[in-house]
Design an enzyme around this catalytic site. Structure first.
Site, PDB file in Angstrom:
ATOM      1  CG  HIS A   1     -18.767 -17.387  14.401  1.00 36.78           C
ATOM      2  ND1 HIS A   1     -18.911 -16.963  15.697  1.00 36.78           N
ATOM      3  CD2 HIS A   1     -18.800 -16.271  13.632  1.00 36.78           C
ATOM      4  CE1 HIS A   1     -19.007 -15.641  15.723  1.00 36.78           C
ATOM      5  NE2 HIS A   1     -18.958 -15.194  14.486  1.00 36.78           N
TER       6      HIS A   1
ATOM      7  CD  GLU B   1     -31.233 -17.080   6.870  1.00 39.38           C
ATOM      8  OE1 GLU B   1     -32.064 -17.260   7.788  1.00 39.38           O
ATOM      9  OE2 GLU B   1     -31.346 -17.531   5.719  1.00 39.38           O
TER      10      GLU B   1
END
Ligand code: PAF
Length: 278
Positions: free
Chosen positions: A37, A148
């Site tokens: 994150h 991703e």
């Protein structure tokens, strides 16, 4: 770092940030933040944007037998991590703000949402797309950053933003991995030590397979052999597939743009991973 927990405060903070003339970027999260994150916030900051991050464990994307109630929550740690990463605004809406009792609209998807996670978790992408569209409407960012690791999610959100003319650029950020290759995930903390030691085999399998498939070999026998090897090692593979990287349709042999995607259960944890084909 500005913090908003209701729409009025969010609007006021948003107006303040608009005064800086920097574009606004959104990093949507469900909290329990890790280095993956932080990489999203960093990528957004490097684009020159002021970064808003949302923290909301979205009930609509969890199935009835999934782990909504035990999904990890650590608000204080998350806010400290976002502030350290240089986030300008944290948006922590309540369930009532996101899903008022009289709300009747959800987003119906097809195409890249149809298979894989879409098939294994019915309703999951409807929940993801609905909450992401709401977050886009509330924060009104120019761009939004997604990891991703959830490759299919990136493609689904990208299609939604395009199809609904939401005007939000979707920016994928490469998966952050532990040194042994395991993709970071908030749920990795639920792996037992023995499962954690085994977990990197999923990425190793994908990486080896991708190198072989990139030479043009037919995918089907290699995929079923790799699935069998994972199962023999203790994984319960859900899918392991060679797909077109944008439509997520399975393809018989590698051709650009292709992606190898996998989901496999290890004990109580469902691991997801994917790699590009060079
Ligand atoms: O990837 C996630 O954490 C979630 O699916 C998202 C995009 C924040 C929507 O709830």
């Amino acid at each position: 770092m500005l913090i908003a927990r209701d729409l009025a405060t969010l609007a006021a903070h948003r107006a303040r940030l608009a005064g800086t003339a920097q574009p606004l970027a959104l990093v949507p999260t469900m909290g329990a933040l890790h280095a993956g994150h932080v990489a999203l916030v960093e990528a957004a900051r490097q684009s020159g944007a002021a970064v808003a991050a949302s923290i909301f464990v979205n009930p609509l994307q969890f199935g009835p037998s999934e782990d909504f109630s035990r999904y990890p929550r650590d608000e204080a740690g998350d806010l400290a991590a976002l502030a350290d990463a240089g986030c300008a605004l944290a948006w922590l809406p309540t369930v009532e703000t996101m899903y008022p009792p009289d709300a009747v609209t959800t987003i119906d998807l097809a195409g890249p949402a149809d298979n894989w996670e879409g098939a294994a978790r019915p309703g999951h992408f409807r929940g993801v797309a609905t909450v992401v569209a709401k977050l886009f409407g509330q924060v009104r960012p120019a761009a939004a950053y997604f990891g991703e690791k959830d490759w299919q999610q990136v493609q689904v959100v990208r299609r939604m933003s395009r199809d609904l003319h939401l005007g939000v650029g979707i920016v994928p950020v490469p998966t952050v991995r532990d040194p042994d290759g395991l993709a970071l995930s908030s749920r990795n903390r639920y792996l037992t030590p023995a499962e954690r030691a085994l977990a990197p085999l999923l990425h190793r399998t994908l990486a080896t397979l991708a190198a072989t498939l990139a030479r043009g070999a037919p995918a089907a026998p290699l995929l079923s052999e790799a699935r069998a090897r994972l199962a023999a090692s203790g994984f319960a593979p859900d899918y392991l597939a060679l797909v077109d990287a944008e439509s997520l349709v399975a393809i018989p042999a590698a051709r650009p743009p292709a992606r190898l995607i996998a989901a496999a259960r290890l004990g109580a944890v469902r691991l997801l991973d994917n790699v590009p084909l060079a």
